[in-house]
Design an enzyme around this catalytic site. Structure first.
Site, short mmCIF file in Angstrom:
data_model
loop_
_atom_site.label_atom_id
_atom_site.label_comp_id
_atom_site.label_asym_id
_atom_site.label_seq_id
_atom_site.Cartn_x
_atom_site.Cartn_y
_atom_site.Cartn_z
N GLY A 48 0.89 -1.06 -0.05
CA GLY A 48 0.02 0.11 -0.21
C GLY A 48 0.80 1.44 -0.08
N HIS A 49 2.05 1.03 -0.03
CA HIS A 49 2.89 2.34 0.12
C HIS A 49 4.17 2.46 -1.12
CE1 HIS A 49 5.44 5.63 1.98
NE2 HIS A 49 4.26 5.75 2.47
N PHE A 50 3.99 2.60 -2.04
CA PHE A 50 2.74 3.20 -2.94
C PHE A 50 2.67 1.96 -4.05
CE2 PHE A 50 4.31 7.11 -1.05
CZ PHE A 50 3.33 7.55 -0.24
#
Length: 142
Positions: A48-50
């Site tokens: 999720g990053h990124f």
């Protein structure tokens, strides 16, 4: 390599997926440590990053430094088997992105330990570039 990840787990309570140290390269009792984190890109936080542009979150670089500091403190007989809590950070600076393929060298020097509280100066490097620096504070479980 002075301590591998299994030996590190005998000292600090962190476990996967939150253990952010692969091994200890240098260690001076009660004084300093140099730990290594190989950033593979397979770490869970990269989902999720990124998406499409993987960057290690700065707060996790800071956490890796805190874990290296915890290794110093929790390797002291009177604190062995306890938990060192992150109690704060001052003068935090992030200076470069950390991406898959980077090797983080986590250097922590204890400045003061009194009773169950302490302060250390910490720097994370990729090659010879500083990625993050901070003065970190900790409190050891009573």
């Amino acid at each position: 390599m002075l301590y591998n990840q299994e030996q590190i787990k005998e000292i600090i309570p962190h476990r996967e997926p939150f253990l952010l140290i692969d091994y200890i390269e240098e260690y001076k009792e009660r004084e300093s440590v140099t730990a290594i984190k190989k950033v593979t890109g397979e770490e869970d936080f990269f989902r999720g990053h990124f998406p499409g542009y993987k960057v290690m979150p700065g707060v996790l670089i800071l956490e890796a430094l805190a874990q290296a500091g915890a290794f110093i403190v929790l390797n002291i007989d009177e604190y062995r088997g306890k938990i060192a809590f992150f109690a704060g950070a001052d003068e935090v600076k992030w200076r470069r992105r950390v991406v898959p393929g980077d090797i983080l060298r986590l250097c922590v020097k204890v400045e003061k330990i009194k009773f169950n509280m302490g302060i250390a100066y910490a720097e994370a490097f990729v090659k010879d570039e500083i990625a993050c620096s901070a003065r970190i504070k900790f409190a050891v479980q009573r």
